[in-house]
Design a protein around this motif. Structure first.
Motif, PDB file in Angstrom:
ATOM      1  N   ILE A 135       4.599  -2.216  41.854  1.00  0.00           N
ATOM      2  CA  ILE A 135       3.311  -2.384  41.166  1.00  0.00           C
ATOM      3  C   ILE A 135       3.285  -3.763  40.508  1.00  0.00           C
ATOM      4  N   LEU A 136       2.132  -4.423  40.563  1.00  0.00           N
ATOM      5  CA  LEU A 136       1.978  -5.666  39.792  1.00  0.00           C
ATOM      6  C   LEU A 136       1.836  -5.291  38.318  1.00  0.00           C
ATOM      7  N   LEU A 137       2.675  -5.896  37.508  1.00  0.00           N
ATOM      8  CA  LEU A 137       2.691  -5.563  36.076  1.00  0.00           C
ATOM      9  C   LEU A 137       1.852  -6.562  35.280  1.00  0.00           C
ATOM     10  N   SER A 138       2.060  -7.841  35.572  1.00  0.00           N
ATOM     11  CA  SER A 138       1.333  -8.859  34.812  1.00  0.00           C
ATOM     12  C   SER A 138       1.385 -10.189  35.545  1.00  0.00           C
ATOM     13  N   VAL A 139       0.632 -11.134  35.017  1.00  0.00           N
ATOM     14  CA  VAL A 139       0.699 -12.512  35.494  1.00  0.00           C
ATOM     15  C   VAL A 139       1.205 -13.350  34.326  1.00  0.00           C
ATOM     16  N   LYS A 140       2.194 -14.189  34.613  1.00  0.00           N
ATOM     17  CA  LYS A 140       2.826 -14.975  33.561  1.00  0.00           C
ATOM     18  C   LYS A 140       2.539 -16.454  33.782  1.00  0.00           C
ATOM     19  N   PHE A 141       2.171 -17.133  32.698  1.00  0.00           N
ATOM     20  CA  PHE A 141       1.867 -18.559  32.806  1.00  0.00           C
ATOM     21  C   PHE A 141       2.970 -19.363  32.133  1.00  0.00           C
ATOM     22  N   PRO A 142       3.405 -20.492  32.708  1.00  0.00           N
ATOM     23  CA  PRO A 142       4.472 -21.290  32.096  1.00  0.00           C
ATOM     24  C   PRO A 142       3.992 -21.955  30.808  1.00  0.00           C
ATOM     25  N   ILE A 143       4.907 -22.555  30.081  1.00  0.00           N
ATOM     26  CA  ILE A 143       4.522 -23.288  28.862  1.00  0.00           C
ATOM     27  C   ILE A 143       3.642 -24.462  29.280  1.00  0.00           C
ATOM     28  N   LYS A 144       2.524 -24.580  28.619  1.00  0.00           N
ATOM     29  CA  LYS A 144       1.585 -25.645  28.993  1.00  0.00           C
ATOM     30  C   LYS A 144       2.125 -27.006  28.556  1.00  0.00           C
ATOM     31  N   LYS A 145       2.091 -27.964  29.475  1.00  0.00           N
ATOM     32  CA  LYS A 145       2.569 -29.315  29.163  1.00  0.00           C
ATOM     33  C   LYS A 145       1.523 -30.042  28.329  1.00  0.00           C
ATOM     34  N   PRO A 146       1.987 -30.896  27.381  1.00  0.00           N
ATOM     35  CA  PRO A 146       1.006 -31.708  26.658  1.00  0.00           C
ATOM     36  C   PRO A 146       0.304 -32.661  27.631  1.00  0.00           C
ATOM     37  N   ASN A 147      -0.896 -33.044  27.280  1.00  0.00           N
ATOM     38  CA  ASN A 147      -1.663 -33.983  28.117  1.00  0.00           C
ATOM     39  C   ASN A 147      -1.921 -33.445  29.521  1.00  0.00           C
ATOM     40  N   SER A 148      -2.048 -32.137  29.609  1.00  0.00           N
ATOM     41  CA  SER A 148      -2.352 -31.555  30.924  1.00  0.00           C
ATOM     42  C   SER A 148      -3.597 -30.690  30.817  1.00  0.00           C
ATOM     43  N   SER A 149      -4.240 -30.529  31.922  1.00  0.00           N
ATOM     44  CA  SER A 149      -5.364 -29.578  31.966  1.00  0.00           C
ATOM     45  C   SER A 149      -5.654 -29.213  33.416  1.00  0.00           C
ATOM     46  N   GLY A 150      -6.603 -28.320  33.553  1.00  0.00           N
ATOM     47  CA  GLY A 150      -6.912 -27.860  34.902  1.00  0.00           C
ATOM     48  C   GLY A 150      -8.376 -27.520  35.062  1.00  0.00           C
ATOM     49  N   ALA A 151      -8.737 -27.233  36.294  1.00  0.00           N
ATOM     50  CA  ALA A 151     -10.116 -26.835  36.593  1.00  0.00           C
ATOM     51  C   ALA A 151     -10.120 -26.038  37.890  1.00  0.00           C
ATOM     52  N   TYR A 152     -11.113 -25.180  37.994  1.00  0.00           N
ATOM     53  CA  TYR A 152     -11.365 -24.523  39.274  1.00  0.00           C
ATOM     54  C   TYR A 152     -12.844 -24.685  39.572  1.00  0.00           C
ATOM     55  N   LEU A 153     -13.156 -25.122  40.752  1.00  0.00           N
ATOM     56  CA  LEU A 153     -14.550 -25.236  41.194  1.00  0.00           C
ATOM     57  C   LEU A 153     -14.652 -24.624  42.586  1.00  0.00           C
ATOM     58  N   ARG A 154     -15.814 -24.086  42.862  1.00  0.00           N
ATOM     59  CA  ARG A 154     -16.009 -23.550  44.203  1.00  0.00           C
ATOM     60  C   ARG A 154     -17.372 -23.989  44.695  1.00  0.00           C
ATOM     61  N   PHE A 155     -17.605 -23.856  45.980  1.00  0.00           N
ATOM     62  CA  PHE A 155     -18.956 -24.045  46.487  1.00  0.00           C
ATOM     63  C   PHE A 155     -19.489 -22.717  46.986  1.00  0.00           C
ATOM     64  N   THR A 156     -20.701 -22.389  46.532  1.00  0.00           N
ATOM     65  CA  THR A 156     -21.400 -21.207  47.037  1.00  0.00           C
ATOM     66  C   THR A 156     -22.856 -21.597  47.237  1.00  0.00           C
ATOM     67  N   PRO A 157     -23.540 -20.970  48.202  1.00  0.00           N
ATOM     68  CA  PRO A 157     -24.963 -21.275  48.371  1.00  0.00           C
ATOM     69  C   PRO A 157     -25.771 -20.883  47.139  1.00  0.00           C
ATOM     70  N   ARG A 158     -25.404 -19.779  46.498  1.00  0.00           N
ATOM     71  CA  ARG A 158     -26.074 -19.384  45.263  1.00  0.00           C
ATOM     72  C   ARG A 158     -25.268 -19.894  44.078  1.00  0.00           C
ATOM     73  N   THR A 159     -25.912 -19.917  42.913  1.00  0.00           N
ATOM     74  CA  THR A 159     -25.218 -20.397  41.722  1.00  0.00           C
ATOM     75  C   THR A 159     -24.258 -19.349  41.152  1.00  0.00           C
ATOM     76  N   GLU A 160     -24.548 -18.087  41.381  1.00  0.00           N
ATOM     77  CA  GLU A 160     -23.740 -16.999  40.828  1.00  0.00           C
ATOM     78  C   GLU A 160     -23.736 -15.850  41.813  1.00  0.00           C
ATOM     79  N   MET A 161     -22.935 -14.827  41.508  1.00  0.00           N
ATOM     80  CA  MET A 161     -22.940 -13.588  42.300  1.00  0.00           C
ATOM     81  C   MET A 161     -22.755 -13.894  43.780  1.00  0.00           C
ATOM     82  N   ASP A 162     -21.765 -14.737  44.064  1.00  0.00           N
ATOM     83  CA  ASP A 162     -21.590 -15.165  45.442  1.00  0.00           C
ATOM     84  C   ASP A 162     -20.097 -15.241  45.723  1.00  0.00           C
ATOM     85  N   ILE A 163     -19.754 -15.553  46.964  1.00  0.00           N
ATOM     86  CA  ILE A 163     -18.350 -15.628  47.340  1.00  0.00           C
ATOM     87  C   ILE A 163     -18.048 -17.049  47.786  1.00  0.00           C
TER      88      ILE A 163
END
Lengths: 769, 290
Positions: free
Chosen positions: B167-195
């Protein structure tokens, strides 16, 4: 017009205000009872086995394994229904052939589309009914199929109906049309319809500029949120009751009676709240199956479609292949216009070809016109009406060509339309001469609108387009009772398809009586309570429903005056009705205190009994509807994504009874048009199966996809409605596709002649450029 | 004579009970957290489980904690709990970008990130962001626990490295490095409620002098599973992020995409647009560091 009710200008108290919607609380709290909310004691659940193939001969059907499952009570096939002769009868906005309709409800010789019903099952639970479907064995002989309208028209194309010979219909304004001999070979072209006015060749010979283009549109679904649902019960003595969500329960009754061979009086159809229809709920799908199953099992049978079934087997609008040719003189006056419209009707003939061909150029005053249309059968679900059926398909082509003409002639696109606009007295090519209409007003208001003058930035473009719909009246009935406390019960038979017509009718009745609109309670009667009502279609609900409600109110008011005359012991003509009171016509009559509706109602027993009024009418005099829309878009040139920045709907309502509902119709129609323009389409695989049978991949716009749609209500009264009402539901979906394509052209320099303007298509065109 | 089977439902209170149930039940067993994938699959007859094990009542599955800089997000923690966790959002904004795109607010009130992971859709929105963040999946089984990087947890469409008794118990994230960041972007034909037609998750760490020190890039919906694009990360590391570097980065992203033609997009469109979306995600992540 003889049998019409005239417009009277008067000071209004209720009409034009915005009272709270009476069906609103039930809808936002979940109390409203939609089709699938109805349950009857002892009911079974019905489920449908559907063809997995787009085109196949049904060689044999074996339901024995399904029937052997405990809990499965009955299975029916096409053999359980009587065959029907080929016979065309108008129903809704479409013409119905019962030979085809019985085959669409449940297949007989062949399966004609992916999703075509073949067997219906009744079982004690939904899960057992669904399980049973897996044990049905059908021996199919798979045939080649044809989906595309242009392919289907080619000689040698796979035939859906081996005995289908093209029906020729030609109409020519003012004179006999030339005859055309029908083809000797069968084809998928069920009908060829031609309209002609003037001399098209001669017209084009006088043109300074001619533009001729070809356009393609995809089939799109009405996208109502509520799937089809019904519960039917049939007693041992043959009495049938059907609860169903439809746009016209009287029409559902007629169709069931015909298909099942039952007398009309033995079927009662009770309408439920409707979760959207937009033309797609004018015809039976599940009802005859549920009745037949109930007849066999002696218990009520409930059937609810899944979304997958709704997409695969209920009516989308047709796809269209359209050729448009328009010629203008140097000044921009149109000298001739020619079009050919090829429309997919789906598995059976009967696309909205008449409407598409009639609306095609109508809104412009043109001397020489020809429109040819083809109704073409293909292996897709039988098309149904969809908001202004057919008109957006024709308008996409015509309004795109108008835009190009304006550009080539260096004329403002609105000015080109203004100079060619139809007005009172314009003779259309389909025969009607327009009474007072408001098309020019919408164009002029658009030109002056602030949204037409906002400066645009890089990658942005502005487009305009217009639309026309005839509007209809048709059979409508209403019954009105004055309650003992002076409130009013109005029973209507034309379904409120969620546009708010119940509220608008209450307001018109309240205006007549001179009372508040919340004193009028409107209920939709079942088919046993009123005379026949046509489906709510063609933008007739508030117009036609309003006329009979007003006439019923006027009869009841007349009766109130009689009661006042009796009470005062004066002649009837000495009593007037004003502001909710019976009053003496003048001081000469006598010093009587005015009698309120409540006073008269309270004493009704003493003055002769309950007070009521009713009206039954084939309502005439629908005022034609016209609109103009302005759209601003921004195109993301890296992804091909088109964003609607501003969208403005300017349309003639004749008179807005409840302006918020008129605005709601304008906005809703525009949003459906945006969906049609940008992302909605039926996607078929090479196997002829529909691939996007859910709202994830059939992309109706969501709220964040559209801006607030601006509206401007023009009010040029319809001379044939007491308050000037015109139908307004259809027109707003007509202009958006062309307005958006025209705006995208301004933003990108690319003219798109096929819908939808989905990102892959737009990006590919930008990259190619 | 065939009888229609009846589905069983269990709601264990401990991990051990859940593992015992999953290990000892014959037939088709499915785990239920928010149910936003499973119930839809059951309704459309794609899934037909004999036993459904609801894991929402196991305390550890609902834990959302930060210890020594390491976040542990229980497998049944809902999307809205993640979105509303301000500190997590400032540490791992890219992950929250992804979670925000999973359905409507109502759906996210039930749906879990753990479920999004186990459903293993090639187009899942939270997965590329988790991969880019260096997150790992904590798995419980009869023989104890193990951890595996998210990119190794996913094997293919609908397939994970979970064994039938795990069974998957959890998701673990490493210690965040200083001066780091992230983003997730996707393309969908609609603005929301899409895949997602394409999706890009990215995490970058910058030096004070504006040199990219570390980068991890993951792309979704362009292969059978979310991919790690090492070439694209290499194109950034050791460099100032100039237009030229970005162009190189885009071309590496495009080169590693291997999409298919389907009803959601064409190969050409996806390859073209994944480069555009990767560029925009990179710029978004850099903007967040500033």
């Amino acid at each position: 017009m003889s049998d019409t009710v005239a417009y009277e200008e008067k000071k209004l108290k209720i009409i034009g205000t915005r009272p709270i919607r009476p069906d609103g609380v039930d809808k936002v709290t979940g109390r409203a009872r939609y089709g699938a909310d109805i349950n009857l004691p002892g009911q079974l659940f019905g489920s449908v086995y559907r063809s997995p193939y787009p085109h196949a001969i049904i060689k044999s059907i074996d339901v024995s394994a399904a029937l052997a499952i405990p809990g499965v009570k009955a299975a029916i096939t096409g053999d359980d229904f009587e065959d029907m002769p080929s016979q065309f009868i108008p129903v809704g906005e479409m013409v119905v052939n019962f030979r085809d309709m019985t085959r669409n409800v449940i297949a007989r010789e062949k399966a004609l589309y992916d999703g075509h019903p073949i067997v219906a099952i009744a079982a004690i639970s939904e899960s057992i009914a669904k399980e049973a479907l897996k044990h049905i064995k059908v021996d199919f002989e798979i045939l080649p199929h044809v989906i595309d309208v242009v392919e289907a028209m080619k000689p040698g194309a796979t035939l859906l109906h081996e005995e289908q010979y093209t029906l020729i219909e030609r109409k020519r304004l003012g004179s006999e049309p030339t005859t055309e001999s029908p083809p000797k070979e069968p084809s998928n072209i069920a009908k060829r319809l031609t309209w002609e006015k003037g001399d098209i060749e001669n017209g084009f010979s006088k043109a300074h500029i001619i533009i001729e283009k070809e356009f393609n549109t995809k089939p799109v679904h009405q996208g109502y949120i509520e799937p089809h649902a019904t519960v039917a019960t049939c007693t041992e003595d043959g009495q049938v009751e059907v609860y169903t969500c439809s746009q016209g329960h009287f029409v559902i009754r007629s169709q069931c009676a015909k298909l099942l061979g039952i007398e009309v009086s033995k079927i009662k159809v009770i309408p439920t709240e409707l979760g959207g229809g937009f033309g797609g709920k004018n015809n039976v799908y599940l009802e005859p199956l549920a009745i037949m199953l109930s007849k066999i099992v002696h218990r009520p049978v409930k059937m609810v479609m899944s979304r997958n079934e709704v997409f695969r087997a209920t009516g989308p609008s047709p796809a269209g292949h359209v050729k448009v040719k328009i010629g203008c003189d140097k000044n921009g006056n149109i000298v001739a216009a020619d079009a050919q419209i090829d429309m997919q009707s789906g598995a059976f003939p009967g696309s909205p070809l008449p409407q598409a061909t009639i609306t095609c150029f109508t809104r412009y005053d043109i001397e020489n016109v020809r429109v040819i249309g083809h109704d073409v059968t293909t292996n897709r679900p039988k098309v149904a009406a969809y908001r202004a059926p057919g008109a957006p398909i024709a308008a996409f082509g015509v309004e795109s060509v108008m835009d190009e003409l304006a550009e080539k002639l260096s004329i403002d696109p609105l000015d080109l339309r203004i100079m060619n606009a139809a007005k009172e007295g314009t003779q259309t090519y389909y025969g009607v001469t327009f009474p007072q209409i408001g098309f020019l007003e919408t164009l002029k208001r658009a030109k002056a609108h602030k949204n037409y003058n906002i400066p645009l930035e890089k990658n942005q473009g502005r487009g305009v387009a217009t639309g026309f719909w005839m509007n209809i009246g048709n059979d409508t009935t209403s019954s009105l009772n004055v309650n003992d406390d002076g409130t009013i019960a109005l029973t209507i038979g034309t379904i409120d398809v969620a546009g708010g017509s119940r509220s608008s009718l209450a307001m018109m009745v309240a205006e007549e009586f001179g009372i508040d609109s919340d004193k009028v309670r409107v209920t939709t009667g079942d088919t046993s309570q009123l005379g026949f009502n046509f489906v709510t279609a063609g933008s007739r609900g508030t117009f036609a429903g309003g006329i009979v409600a007003i006439l019923a109110a006027r009869k009841a008011i007349e009766e109130c005056k009689i009661r006042a005359a009796k009470t005062w012991n004066v002649p009837l003509d000495e009593v007037v009705w004003e502001d909710g009171y019976a009053r003496p016509a003048s001081s000469n009559v006598g010093g009587f205190d005015p009698l309120s509706l409540a006073d008269i109602a309270k004493n009704a027993t003493k003055t002769g009994g309950p007070i009521a009024g009713h009206s039954e009418k084939n309502v005439q005099g629908a005022g034609p509807g016209f609109g103009t829309q302005i759209v601003d878009v921004e195109v993301d040139k890296e992804t091909g994504s088109v964003k609607i920045l501003r969208h403005t709907v300017i349309q003639d309502a004749g008179k807005a009874i409840h302006p918020a509902y008129v605005e709601g119709q304008y906005q809703g129609g525009a949003v459906q048009g945006i969906g049609w323009a940008l992302n909605e389409e039926y996607i078929y695989g090479d196997d002829g199966k529909l691939q996007n049978t859910g709202f994830l991949d059939y992309r109706v716009p969501v709220a964040s996809d559209v801006p607030f749609i601006d509206t401007d209500i023009v009010e040029v009264p319809n001379p044939y409605h007491p308050y000037g009402v015109r139908g307004i539901g259809e027109v707003p979906i007509i202009p958006p596709t062309a307005a958006i394509a025209n705006a995208v052209y301004k933003a990108t320099g690319i003219r798109f002649n096929s819908l939808p303007l989905s990102p892959p298509k737009v990006l590919a065109a930008i990259t190619k450029k | 004579m065939k009888r229609v089977k009846k589905m069983q439902y269990e709601s264990p209170k401990s991990i051990d009970d859940a593992i015992s149930l999953i290990s000892n039940s014959p037939g088709n067993v499915r785990l239920l957290a928010g149910g936003t994938d499973l119930l839809v699959q059951m309704q459309s007859q794609v899934a037909d489980p004999d036993l459904v094990i609801d894991i929402k009542n196991i305390k550890e599955m609902k834990e959302f904690k930060k210890e020594d800089g390491v976040y542990t997000v229980g497998a049944a923690v809902t999307g809205m709990e993640i979105i509303e966790h301000e500190e997590f959002g400032s540490d791992w904004p890219g992950v929250v970008d992804g979670v925000k795109l999973i359905g409507s607010i109502q759906i996210k009130g039930r749906a879990s990130m753990g479920g999004n992971l186990c459903n293993a859709s090639p187009a899942a929105d939270s997965i590329p962001a988790m991969i880019a963040s260096g997150a790992s999946a904590v798995i419980a089984g009869p023989n104890g626990r193990r951890e595996v990087l998210v990119e190794d947890f996913i094997k293919g469409p609908g397939k994970t490295s979970l064994k039938s008794n795990e069974i998957l118990l959890s998701v673990k994230f490493p210690i965040k490095k200083p001066n780091s960041s992230g983003a997730y972007l996707r393309f969908t034909p609609r603005t929301e409620m899409d895949i997602a037609v394409v999706g890009v998750g990215i995490n970058v760490t910058m030096s004070d002098s504006g040199i990219c020190e570390e980068a991890k890039v993951s792309i979704g919906a362009v292969a059978e599973k979310a991919l790690v694009v090492e070439d694209a990360a290499t194109a950034l590391v050791g460099n100032k992020i100039t237009d030229e570097i970005i162009e190189n980065f885009i071309s590496k992203v495009r080169a590693s995409a291997r999409p298919i033609n389907d009803k959601r997009g064409t190969v050409d469109f996806r390859i073209q647009v994944i480069g555009v979306i990767a560029k925009r995600a990179l710029k978004m992540a850099l903007e967040r560091i500033r």
